[in-house]
Enzyme design. Structure first.
Site, PDB file in Angstrom:
ATOM      1  N   ALA A 209      12.388  51.247  87.586  1.00  0.00           N
ATOM      2  CA  ALA A 209      11.769  52.177  88.554  1.00  0.00           C
ATOM      3  C   ALA A 209      10.852  51.474  89.555  1.00  0.00           C
ATOM      4  CB  ALA A 209      11.025  53.271  87.793  1.00  0.00           C
TER       5      ALA A 209
ATOM      6  N   CYS B  69      15.323  58.359  82.645  1.00  0.00           N
ATOM      7  CA  CYS B  69      15.045  59.781  82.423  1.00  0.00           C
ATOM      8  C   CYS B  69      16.307  60.546  82.019  1.00  0.00           C
ATOM      9  CB  CYS B  69      14.442  60.396  83.682  1.00  0.00           C
ATOM     10  SG  CYS B  69      13.055  59.435  84.316  1.00  0.00           S
TER      11      CYS B  69
ATOM     12  N   VAL C   5      11.233  36.966  81.702  1.00  0.00           N
ATOM     13  CA  VAL C   5      10.105  36.156  82.180  1.00  0.00           C
ATOM     14  C   VAL C   5       9.163  35.933  81.002  1.00  0.00           C
ATOM     15  CG1 VAL C   5       8.184  36.044  83.805  1.00  0.00           C
ATOM     16  CG2 VAL C   5      10.379  37.010  84.526  1.00  0.00           C
TER      17      VAL C   5
ATOM     18  N   GLY D 115       7.028  47.792  82.679  1.00  0.00           N
ATOM     19  CA  GLY D 115       7.151  49.071  81.971  1.00  0.00           C
ATOM     20  C   GLY D 115       6.306  49.167  80.726  1.00  0.00           C
TER      21      GLY D 115
ATOM     22  N   GLY E  75       4.933  57.993  71.727  1.00  0.00           N
ATOM     23  CA  GLY E  75       4.172  57.412  72.830  1.00  0.00           C
ATOM     24  C   GLY E  75       4.617  56.004  73.148  1.00  0.00           C
TER      25      GLY E  75
ATOM     26  N   PRO F  41      -5.062  37.349  93.372  1.00  0.00           N
ATOM     27  CA  PRO F  41      -4.680  37.862  94.698  1.00  0.00           C
ATOM     28  C   PRO F  41      -3.202  37.691  95.039  1.00  0.00           C
ATOM     29  CG  PRO F  41      -6.117  35.915  94.882  1.00  0.00           C
ATOM     30  CD  PRO F  41      -6.101  36.301  93.439  1.00  0.00           C
TER      31      PRO F  41
ATOM     32  N   VAL G 241       2.730  47.241  88.911  1.00  0.00           N
ATOM     33  CA  VAL G 241       3.004  48.668  89.150  1.00  0.00           C
ATOM     34  C   VAL G 241       3.628  49.301  87.909  1.00  0.00           C
ATOM     35  CG1 VAL G 241       3.428  48.225  91.620  1.00  0.00           C
ATOM     36  CG2 VAL G 241       5.368  48.253  90.054  1.00  0.00           C
ATOM     37  N   GLY G 242       3.658  50.628  87.903  1.00  0.00           N
ATOM     38  CA  GLY G 242       4.420  51.359  86.893  1.00  0.00           C
ATOM     39  C   GLY G 242       3.680  51.577  85.588  1.00  0.00           C
TER      40      GLY G 242
HETATM   41  P1  FAD Z   1      10.695  50.607  83.582  1.00  0.00           P
HETATM   42  O1  FAD Z   1      11.441  51.556  84.434  1.00  0.00           O
HETATM   43  O2  FAD Z   1      10.716  50.841  82.119  1.00  0.00           O
HETATM   44  O3  FAD Z   1      11.222  49.153  83.903  1.00  0.00           O
HETATM   45  C1  FAD Z   1      10.680  48.041  83.294  1.00  0.00           C
HETATM   46  C2  FAD Z   1      11.758  46.989  83.145  1.00  0.00           C
HETATM   47  O4  FAD Z   1      11.135  45.746  82.990  1.00  0.00           O
HETATM   48  C3  FAD Z   1      12.590  47.214  81.879  1.00  0.00           C
HETATM   49  O5  FAD Z   1      13.947  47.385  82.205  1.00  0.00           O
HETATM   50  C4  FAD Z   1      12.373  45.936  81.078  1.00  0.00           C
HETATM   51  O6  FAD Z   1      13.548  45.481  80.460  1.00  0.00           O
HETATM   52  C5  FAD Z   1      11.907  44.953  82.126  1.00  0.00           C
HETATM   53  N1  FAD Z   1      11.053  43.898  81.598  1.00  0.00           N
HETATM   54  C6  FAD Z   1       9.957  44.052  80.796  1.00  0.00           C
HETATM   55  N2  FAD Z   1       9.419  42.850  80.524  1.00  0.00           N
HETATM   56  C7  FAD Z   1      10.169  41.936  81.158  1.00  0.00           C
HETATM   57  C8  FAD Z   1      10.114  40.510  81.240  1.00  0.00           C
HETATM   58  N3  FAD Z   1       9.159  39.825  80.633  1.00  0.00           N
HETATM   59  N4  FAD Z   1      11.050  39.900  81.965  1.00  0.00           N
HETATM   60  C9  FAD Z   1      12.014  40.594  82.610  1.00  0.00           C
HETATM   61  N5  FAD Z   1      12.123  41.920  82.556  1.00  0.00           N
HETATM   62  C10 FAD Z   1      11.210  42.584  81.850  1.00  0.00           C
HETATM   63  N6  FAD Z   1       9.432  59.908  83.735  1.00  0.00           N
HETATM   64  C11 FAD Z   1       9.418  61.014  84.490  1.00  0.00           C
HETATM   65  O7  FAD Z   1       8.639  61.069  85.446  1.00  0.00           O
HETATM   66  N7  FAD Z   1      10.259  62.059  84.233  1.00  0.00           N
HETATM   67  C12 FAD Z   1      11.149  62.028  83.207  1.00  0.00           C
HETATM   68  O8  FAD Z   1      11.924  63.004  83.000  1.00  0.00           O
HETATM   69  C13 FAD Z   1      11.168  60.894  82.372  1.00  0.00           C
HETATM   70  N8  FAD Z   1      12.019  60.826  81.324  1.00  0.00           N
HETATM   71  C14 FAD Z   1      12.064  59.683  80.573  1.00  0.00           C
HETATM   72  C15 FAD Z   1      12.955  59.616  79.509  1.00  0.00           C
HETATM   73  C16 FAD Z   1      13.019  58.474  78.735  1.00  0.00           C
HETATM   74  C17 FAD Z   1      13.967  58.429  77.579  1.00  0.00           C
HETATM   75  C18 FAD Z   1      12.193  57.362  79.045  1.00  0.00           C
HETATM   76  C19 FAD Z   1      12.268  56.106  78.222  1.00  0.00           C
HETATM   77  C20 FAD Z   1      11.301  57.425  80.091  1.00  0.00           C
HETATM   78  C21 FAD Z   1      11.220  58.589  80.861  1.00  0.00           C
HETATM   79  N9  FAD Z   1      10.319  58.692  81.923  1.00  0.00           N
HETATM   80  C22 FAD Z   1      10.285  59.824  82.685  1.00  0.00           C
HETATM   81  C23 FAD Z   1       9.366  57.615  82.226  1.00  0.00           C
HETATM   82  C24 FAD Z   1       9.881  56.731  83.366  1.00  0.00           C
HETATM   83  O9  FAD Z   1      11.177  56.312  83.075  1.00  0.00           O
HETATM   84  C25 FAD Z   1       8.950  55.540  83.509  1.00  0.00           C
HETATM   85  O10 FAD Z   1       7.662  56.014  83.818  1.00  0.00           O
HETATM   86  C26 FAD Z   1       9.378  54.584  84.609  1.00  0.00           C
HETATM   87  O11 FAD Z   1      10.673  54.125  84.380  1.00  0.00           O
HETATM   88  C27 FAD Z   1       8.402  53.398  84.660  1.00  0.00           C
HETATM   89  O12 FAD Z   1       8.842  52.450  85.578  1.00  0.00           O
HETATM   90  P2  FAD Z   1       8.490  50.918  85.368  1.00  0.00           P
HETATM   91  O13 FAD Z   1       9.105  50.193  86.498  1.00  0.00           O
HETATM   92  O14 FAD Z   1       7.054  50.769  85.128  1.00  0.00           O
HETATM   93  O15 FAD Z   1       9.179  50.534  83.998  1.00  0.00           O
END
Ligand code: FAD
Length: 569
Positions: A13, A45, A83, A116, A248, A280, A285-286
């Site tokens: 995301a 999601c 990473v 994430g 959670g 800096p 994010v996220g």
């Molecule tokens: P993510 O989208 O989780 O992406 C993080 C990515 O980073 C992952 O793919 C991971 O593999 C990768 N990563 C982590 N560490 C490393 C590393 N060291 N090196 C390389 N890659 C790495 N939100 C809503 O608003 N509405 C919903 O209906 C909803 N439903 C959901 C249902 C489910 C089953 C889940 C799991 C989540 C849901 N969410 C929902 C939450 C939403 O998906 C997250 O808030 C959002 O995806 C967060 O974005 P992000 O980029 O922070 O993390």
């Protein structure tokens, strides 16, 4: 604009949205995304619905492929690349190629972390048995689907009654399983106030889902390495040949921590308004970051897709030297549960109480989603929370059928703009009978709240009902009253009220209810003008049923204790 090398950790995301925005702003930048999983930009999601077969084609979950990133955006996406570390001094990251096992380094000018959050996996006995799952990725959902296919489970336990837990409960039920939800708190959907969550609880029971509230899983039992049941603190043993843990998530902040970046009090990565970390050259994010709650000003972690996407764009703007500011979160969220819509925004009443903030009021209303004369209208339950001193809207919660999320979205935006209940009264919203009402539920919520602030009606406090002292009057029709009433209330239908004023005391507060709160408002206006100390039980009998589903607790037992005992039984 000078060409720079931007590396992004995490390609879903926040990471994907940051990458795409960067390209739109800077055609020259070299942008590389590292994703440890097999897919970038997939629809997390949608995963519960893939498990439930509402989405049967896995490919539909892939929002954008590495090829699309390359061809359309000239962005390199490297999947199955983890990473491992950040060398801030040399501005390099260390990456492990998970396919080959080799480790290499990549230099950056700017680094964005969007790793994430990981689902929590409590270290309980038996948690590693086969059949106990968490859900985050496409491979996770594939594994759950394969388990269902292969072992044809008949009983499922869902641990945790939050959004993902309830979505999973629905989808496992859709696959023919008998589902039990075990939730440690005395309500489902923890961000909701307890009485609003009661509507969801009752709906789950109607759909034949068992819900054990105020109980916690203590162990998982198995046979031949496969889960067979779940045991709870209260001693219950729940048959389960598949278990979903949805208790959670924890921010994936280890990489940042190891690199010496500042973390917040809850373990998320600390960022400023432009999503820049304490380094800096590094943005984050996220789900991994801590952001400011727009209402309370506290740092918090809100793992939702909307904020992650917006933050990704903001980080990209900041990296490209544009003014960029994240306004904070309100935790605006929606969830579908067996056809029921549950939505919320802003602060809940219980959070205000925890913060010992007494400068607020809350009103309830139960309007139809559209004009009742047009077929298909359905009732929704709304709670609006606002500041007593100036009417600023602080939060709203809605449960019902169609149209709930639209009202919560409008109120969410009102909150973001610092609007008051008087603004909600005046909000100009679209209307036709099949979509809404000329006085939309949002307007009505504003009017009910504004009546309170203007002093036209006093509110009786639902939580003070057990303390007694007030004279309770129910102004519904006799037939309605006979179907059920608030403990201790007497019935004087509204149309008889003026003739029966002599039956009411002038030396005691009078609390008035009707079915939904409207007739009681009229009654309070009559009583006030006849010199009575009258207050409205906001939301009426409909709200009573969720505040006190078991009736008023006896004097010795507090409401919380009563609820816990009843729910655990
Ligand atoms: P993510 O989208 O989780 O992406 C993080 C990515 O980073 C992952 O793919 C991971 O593999 C990768 N990563 C982590 N560490 C490393 C590393 N060291 N090196 C390389 N890659 C790495 N939100 C809503 O608003 N509405 C919903 O209906 C909803 N439903 C959901 C249902 C489910 C089953 C889940 C799991 C989540 C849901 N969410 C929902 C939450 C939403 O998906 C997250 O808030 C959002 O995806 C967060 O974005 P992000 O980029 O922070 O993390």
């Amino acid at each position: 604009m000078s060409s720079k090398r931007v590396l992004i950790v995490g390609g879903v995301a926040g990471g994907a949205s940051c990458a795409a925005r960067l390209r739109r702003l800077d055609e020259q930048a070299e942008i590389v995304v590292f994703e440890k999983g097999p897919y970038p930009s997939f629809a997390n999601c949608g995963l519960p619905y893939y498990i439930g077969d509402a989405i049967s084609d896995e490919a539909k979950l892939l929002v954008a492929t590495p090829e699309l990133f390359r061809n359309r955006f000239n962005i390199e996406v490297r999947t199955e690349q983890e990473v491992l570390g950040i060398n801030r001094g040399e501005r390099k990251i260390e990456v492990k190629d998970l396919r080959k096992g080799s480790v290499y380094q990549e230099p950056y000018d700017a680094l964005v972390l969007s790793p994430g959050a990981v689902p929590a996996r409590p270290p309980l006995p038996g948690v590693d048995l086969a059949g106990v799952f968490t859900l985050r990725t496409i491979p996770d959902s594939r594994a759950i689907r394969a388990w269902i296919q292969e072992s044809q489970p008949r009983n499922a336990a869902v641990v945790g009654g939050g959004f993902i837990g309830l979505e999973m409960a629905e989808n496992l039920a859709r696959r023919g399983m008998k589902v039990t939800i075990v939730e440690m708190l005395d309500q489902v959907i923890p961000p909701l106030d307890r009485e609003m969550a009661e509507y969801v609880y009752v709906h789950l029971l109607d759909k034949h889902v068992s819900v054990r509230l105020a109980d916690a899983v203590e162990r998982f039992n198995g046979s031949e390495g496969r889960v067979t049941s779940v045991e709870t603190r209260s001693g219950a043993r729940i048959q389960a040949d598949v278990v979903i843990l949805s208790v959670g998530v924890k921010p994936e902040s280890q990489l940042a921590k190891d690199a010496g970046l500042e973390l917040g009090p809850q373990g998320g990565i600390r960022v400023d308004e432009s999503m820049r970390t304490s380094d800096p050259c590094i943005w984050a994010v996220g789900d991994a970051v801590e952001v400011t709650d727009a209402i309370t000003g506290e740092l918090c972690i809100v793992p939702l897709a909307g904020p992650a996407n917006r933050q990704g764009r903001i980080a990209a703007d900041a990296i490209c030297g544009r003014p960029a500011r994240f306004r904070g979160v309100q935790a605006t969220a929606v969830c579908g549960v067996f056809g029921l819509t549950v939505a919320m925004t802003g602060v809940s009443e219980k959070r205000l109480q925890q913060a010992k903030d007494a400068d607020y009021e809350a009103v309830y209303l139960h309007p139809n989603d559209h004009a009742s004369y047009y077929p298909g209208a359905s009732e929704m339950h709304l709670k609006l929370i606002f500041r007593r001193s100036d009417g600023v809207v602080l939060g709203a919660q809605g449960v019902g059928g169609q149209g709930v999320e639209r009202r919560i979205d409008v109120i969410s935006f009102a909150i973001q703009k610092g609007s008051t209940v008087f603004d909600l009264e005046e909000a100009e919203l679209c209307y036709a009978p099949q979509f809404g009402m000329a006085k939309d539920p949002v307007n009505l919520a504003g009017m009910v709240a504004a009546n309170v602030l203007r002093g036209d009606v006093k509110l009786a406090k639902w939580d003070e009902l057990p303390n007694g002292g007030a004279f309770l009057v129910d102004v519904r029709e006799e037939k309605e009253f006979d179907r059920g009433s608030i403990d201790g209330a007497i019935n004087i239908p509204l149309d008889q009220l003026r003739q029966r004023l002599s039956e009411l005391p002038k030396d005691r507060p009078i609390w008035v209810n009707c079915a939904r709160g409207q007739r009681s408002y009229y009654a309070v206006r009559i009583l006030q003008q006849h010199g009575f100390d009258a207050s409205n039980l906001s939301g009426g009998y409909s709200t009573w049923e969720v505040w006190y589903p078991e009736g008023l607790p006896s004097a010795e037992v507090t409401q919380a204790e009563q609820t816990s005992q009843d729910r655990a039984a």
